[in-house]
Write an enzyme that holds these catalytic residues in place. Structure first.
Site, PDB file in Angstrom:
ATOM      1  N   HIS A 156       0.829  -1.221   0.000  1.00 45.40           N
ATOM      2  CA  HIS A 156       0.000   0.000   0.000  1.00 45.40           C
ATOM      3  C   HIS A 156       0.866   1.276   0.000  1.00 45.40           C
ATOM      4  CE1 HIS A 156      -3.383  -2.662   1.213  1.00 45.40           C
ATOM      5  NE2 HIS A 156      -2.439  -3.257   1.916  1.00 45.40           N
ATOM      6  N   SER A 277      14.850  21.643 -16.413  1.00 49.21           N
ATOM      7  CA  SER A 277      13.626  22.409 -16.652  1.00 49.21           C
ATOM      8  C   SER A 277      14.016  23.727 -17.298  1.00 49.21           C
ATOM      9  CB  SER A 277      12.926  22.670 -15.321  1.00 49.21           C
ATOM     10  OG  SER A 277      12.172  23.859 -15.392  1.00 49.21           O
ATOM     11  N   LYS A 283      16.141  21.836 -11.354  1.00 49.05           N
ATOM     12  CA  LYS A 283      15.479  20.565 -11.671  1.00 49.05           C
ATOM     13  C   LYS A 283      16.368  19.555 -12.373  1.00 49.05           C
ATOM     14  CE  LYS A 283      11.663  19.492 -11.051  1.00 49.05           C
ATOM     15  NZ  LYS A 283      10.439  19.824 -11.754  1.00 49.05           N
ATOM     16  N   GLU A 290      10.039   8.368 -16.998  1.00 47.58           N
ATOM     17  CA  GLU A 290       8.649   8.810 -17.198  1.00 47.58           C
ATOM     18  C   GLU A 290       8.161   8.427 -18.597  1.00 47.58           C
ATOM     19  OE1 GLU A 290       7.960  13.011 -15.631  1.00 47.58           O
ATOM     20  OE2 GLU A 290      10.112  12.769 -15.374  1.00 47.58           O
TER      21      GLU A 290
END
Ligand code: ARG
Length: 459
Positions: A156, A277, A283, A290
């Site tokens: 979980h 970024s 970043k 992804e």
């Protein structure tokens, strides 16, 4: 321009019909397979005496010249010639004149395209199997370096019990081993030749299907000509296997993305697998992970797309089947590149060993240890569970952990608890003691690594 199939038509096709009906913009990827198929076919026509030896040689030489001129860019594919088969045949006409027209004896584009697809997929499948094996090798290497690296195991997405990081990696090894088996199994169904099924019913010419199949390296031929030209199961199987593989890679990427976050800080990716970024200078984003996660979506789409195309098709060939290609090419490209990127990303990522282990020290992932400790000393497990649960609650209220509870308090809770409890509550001990087969104990994980190395070595 007159069509190669234009005999029974008196009008010219509208440009939009050419445009809508053509598959050449994408099936040109099959040019190499198409020529290989034609070479095997014409050799068979010569061998069986359907064409003279001289005709067969002229055509074969012509096909080889066409192959070279396609590669050099001298021949350019055109929409008017609809698909890869007709384009190549028209190049052959240019190359050797009217005898080129004899190549299509005892053959149809229906068995031709199916043959091309089988040949293409056989190559891709072999490549996929090699790349999965390479990724499995990377995983096992990373695992063997991290047998004693402790991390929180989750259920979980909550800290559950501490585990070995190698154990976690080897779970993916297991998934990929099954993936590799599935693709290997898929090869059997790709390895069947439809050549000679002709349009649908076979042919009146005395062809030798086994000969052309052997020429192309196929192990078997379709036993039923209708099935041979209509079957796309081998592609569906591939798209399904690709979807399952991408689901696995996507789950792994999701974890890597979490692990790179400020909250987890379990691993660091190298700059190669990250991007920045345009506005936030600090970043470092795990874009490659992804993207692999995102690309799982298109592989599912390709599977669903073709399943839907196939579901209402009467036997045998229907033009709908032309829709089988783009999804297959796309899934092949997607999984091959994802596997390669994944292998590089995992091999080069740094594991923050200490931080990972520390994250199991300020939590309650050792609660099962206390309950098991009591149960091993004779207390019914349910009672032990209840007692530990209450203790966790009171610790939470006081902002302390099980390892902070003084021995006097433990002995008030149960006289079964003695000073060795503190050793039992250590994450390292918790991991180490899980000696059950397939468990996270260091000895078990070392055994898994050893077995995996043997598996990889024997393939
Ligand atoms: N371009 C076609 C395809 O990809 C080749 C087969 C065409 N056959 C036919 N009978 N029109 O499916």
């Amino acid at each position: 321009m007159t069509k190669l199939w234009g005999g029974r038509f008196d009008g010219k096709n509208e440009a939009w019909v050419d445009e809508f009906g053509a598959s050449i913009p994408f099936d040109q990827l099959l040019a190499h397979q198409d020529i290989a198929g034609s070479l095997a076919h014409v050799k068979m026509l010569g061998k069986t005496g359907i064409l003279t030896a001289a005709e067969a040689t002229t055509i074969a030489d012509g096909l080889k010249a066409v192959a070279e001129k396609i590669t050099s860019g001298e021949y350019q594919f055109t929409i008017e010639n609809e698909d890869v088969h007709l384009n190549i045949e028209s190049f052959l006409h240019e190359e050797i004149g009217p005898v080129a027209g004899k190549l299509h004896t005892a053959r149809s584009r229906n068995d031709q395209v199916a043959t091309d697809m089988h040949l293409y997929l056989k190559e891709v499948l072999q490549d996929v199997v090699t790349k999965i094996a390479a990724l499995r090798t990377v995983l096992v290497k990373k695992a063997s370096d991290n047998i004693e690296t402790i991390m929180p195991g989750y259920t979980h997405l909550q800290h559950a019990q501490p585990i070995s990081f190698a154990h976690h990696l080897l779970a993916y090894y297991g998934m990929l081993t099954r993936d590799q088996e599935r693709f290997t199994e898929n090869l059997k169904r790709a390895d069947i030749s439809p050549l000679g099924c002709a349009a649908l019913a076979g042919t009146t010419f005395p062809i030798d299907r086994e000969f052309s199949a052997a020429e192309l390296g196929f192990s078997a031929i379709y036993q039923n000509s209708l099935d041979g030209v209509s079957d796309r199961d081998f592609i569906l199987e591939f798209l399904s296997n690709a979807s399952i593989l991408m689901m696995h890679l996507s789950r792994f990427c999701e974890e890597i993305i979490l692990w790179c976050s400020h909250e987890f800080k379990f691993v660091q990716l190298t700059d190669t697998f990250s991007t920045g970024s345009s506005i936030m200078p600090q970043k470092k984003n795990p874009d490659m992970a992804e993207l692999i996660r995102g690309k799982a979506g298109r592989t599912y789409g390709n599977l669903l797309g073709l399943l839907t195309v196939m579901k209402g098709l009467p036997l045998a060939y229907n033009k709908d089947l032309q829709e089988d290609k783009e999804g297959m090419f796309d899934s092949a490209h997607t999984i091959l590149s994802s596997l390669e990127i994944m292998a590089g990303m995992v091999a080069s990522m740094t594991v923050n060993v200490q931080h990972m282990a520390e994250s199991t020290e300020k939590d309650f992932s050792n609660a099962t240890e206390l309950a098991d400790y009591l149960a091993a000393k004779g207390m019914p497990f349910r009672q032990a569970h209840e007692i530990v649960g209450k203790l966790v609650l009171s610790c939470t209220q006081q902002g302390s952990y099980l390892q902070d509870v003084p021995l006097t308090q433990y002995q008030e809770i149960s006289p079964l608890i003695t000073a060795d409890i503190y050793e039992a509550l250590q994450s390292r001990t918790a991991v180490k003691r899980r000696h059950t087969l397939g468990g996270t104990g260091f000895d078990q994980v070392a055994l898994q690594v050893e077995k995996a190395q043997q598996e990889l070595g024997s393939h």
